[in-house]
Design a protein around this motif. Structure first.
Motif, PDB file in Angstrom:
ATOM      1  N   GLN A  42       0.800  -1.226   0.000  1.00 43.94           N
ATOM      2  CA  GLN A  42       0.000   0.000   0.000  1.00 43.94           C
ATOM      3  C   GLN A  42       0.834   1.276   0.000  1.00 43.94           C
ATOM      4  O   GLN A  42       0.262   2.371   0.026  1.00 43.94           O
ATOM      5  N   ASP A  44       2.651   2.989  -2.111  1.00 44.89           N
ATOM      6  CA  ASP A  44       2.487   3.989  -3.168  1.00 44.89           C
ATOM      7  C   ASP A  44       1.201   4.792  -2.982  1.00 44.89           C
ATOM      8  O   ASP A  44       1.180   6.017  -3.159  1.00 44.89           O
ATOM      9  N   ASP A  45       0.124   4.099  -2.650  1.00 49.26           N
ATOM     10  CA  ASP A  45      -1.143   4.798  -2.407  1.00 49.26           C
ATOM     11  C   ASP A  45      -1.033   5.727  -1.207  1.00 49.26           C
ATOM     12  O   ASP A  45      -1.555   6.851  -1.223  1.00 49.26           O
ATOM     13  N   TRP A  49      -1.457   9.835  -0.989  1.00 50.54           N
ATOM     14  CA  TRP A  49      -2.371  10.471  -0.032  1.00 50.54           C
ATOM     15  C   TRP A  49      -1.649  11.502   0.817  1.00 50.54           C
ATOM     16  O   TRP A  49      -2.221  12.543   1.178  1.00 50.54           O
ATOM     17  N   ARG A  66       7.028  11.477  -4.833  1.00 48.67           N
ATOM     18  CA  ARG A  66       6.292  10.348  -4.267  1.00 48.67           C
ATOM     19  C   ARG A  66       7.176   9.115  -4.092  1.00 48.67           C
ATOM     20  O   ARG A  66       6.914   8.290  -3.216  1.00 48.67           O
ATOM     21  N   SER A  70       7.549   7.465  -0.573  1.00 49.82           N
ATOM     22  CA  SER A  70       7.358   6.016  -0.384  1.00 49.82           C
ATOM     23  C   SER A  70       8.517   5.407   0.386  1.00 49.82           C
ATOM     24  O   SER A  70       8.320   4.613   1.313  1.00 49.82           O
TER      25      SER A  70
END
Length: 253
Positions: A42, A44-45, A49, A66, A70
């Motif tokens: 999860q 990357d998501d 966010w 990102r 991450s």
């Protein structure tokens, strides 16, 4: 660092005790592995966010930000897991490690008698201390995640500071069994650690680095408990703690 090596030497001469000490570490490892795998799936998501400000950036800039987020997020999770692994393992395996620490002390001339407390009191204190350490670990993990986003410093200085912080707290957990047997509770225990910072960091950081090796946290856990017991017995328990409640400067940790 010598105390960690001595811990390895102690369990190497007693392979049965090493296997005995592996049981709780294997149980906690299975749980933590599942949690870290879930985070990796999860991450990357979660990074998206946490960085909504990059939605309107160019593809290249958004990807860089990102990716860094991450890496920092997973690194914070791994740091939190590393820092709390010992506390969780000691909590799950308290009967195992109390017996292991007692056997280490018996091999060195004998352990002091058990404190005159009920089992429920001991369990309640262990749970409370684990929760406090967990809260401290979360605060540091959030801070290291934030600073980990900084270019260069986040990939050099921050990991080194994280190793020192986690080593300091790990040393506090690994010496807790022997010190609590002598009536030294958490606040006094960390007062002792503050009085012996170079010694404690040498042991703790060496343990952290060992735990970073794949499966090192499991295989080395019995040796770390043995080394922490020797450290507490020989270098910490003989020195009076500063119980003047100097929390205004250092806090309980």
């Amino acid at each position: 660092m010598t105390y960690l090596f001595r811990g390895f030497g102690w369990v190497a001469r007693r392979p049965g005790q090493w296997l005995f000490g592996l049981i709780p570490a294997v149980i906690v490892l299975a749980l933590y592995t599942a949690l870290l795998v879930g985070l990796a799936v999860q991450v990357d998501d979660l990074a998206g966010w946490l960085t909504p400000f990059a939605d309107d950036w160019s593809d290249g800039a958004r990807r860089v930000v990102r990716t860094v987020a991450s890496v920092a997020l997973f690194g914070a999770g791994a740091f939190l897991a590393l820092l709390t692994f010992t506390a969780a393992t000691l909590l799950v395996g308290e009967p195992f490690y109390e017996k292991l620490a007692e056997r280490v002390e018996d091999s060195q001339g004998g352990a002091p008698p058990e404190p005159d407390e009920s089992l429920m009191t001991q369990i309640a204190r262990a749970v409370r201390d684990a929760l406090i350490l967990g809260a401290v670990a979360v605060c540091f993990a959030v801070a290291f995640f934030a600073f980990g986003l900084l270019p260069v410093l986040g990939q050099t200085v921050v990991p080194a500071v994280a190793a020192c912080v986690s080593g300091y707290l790990l040393a506090g957990e690994l010496t807790s069994i022997a010190l609590e047997r002598r009536g030294v509770r958490r606040r006094e225990r960390f007062a002792l650690l503050r009085q012996n910072r170079p010694l404690v960091l040498g042991f703790g950081v060496a343990t952290v680095l060992t735990f970073l090796i794949p499966l090192g946290a499991v295989l080395a856990m019995p040796a770390a408990v043995a080394g922490g017991t020797l450290l507490a017995r020989e270098r910490l328990a003989e020195k009076p703690a500063n119980t003047g409640r100097d929390k205004s400067v250092h806090g309980e940790y």
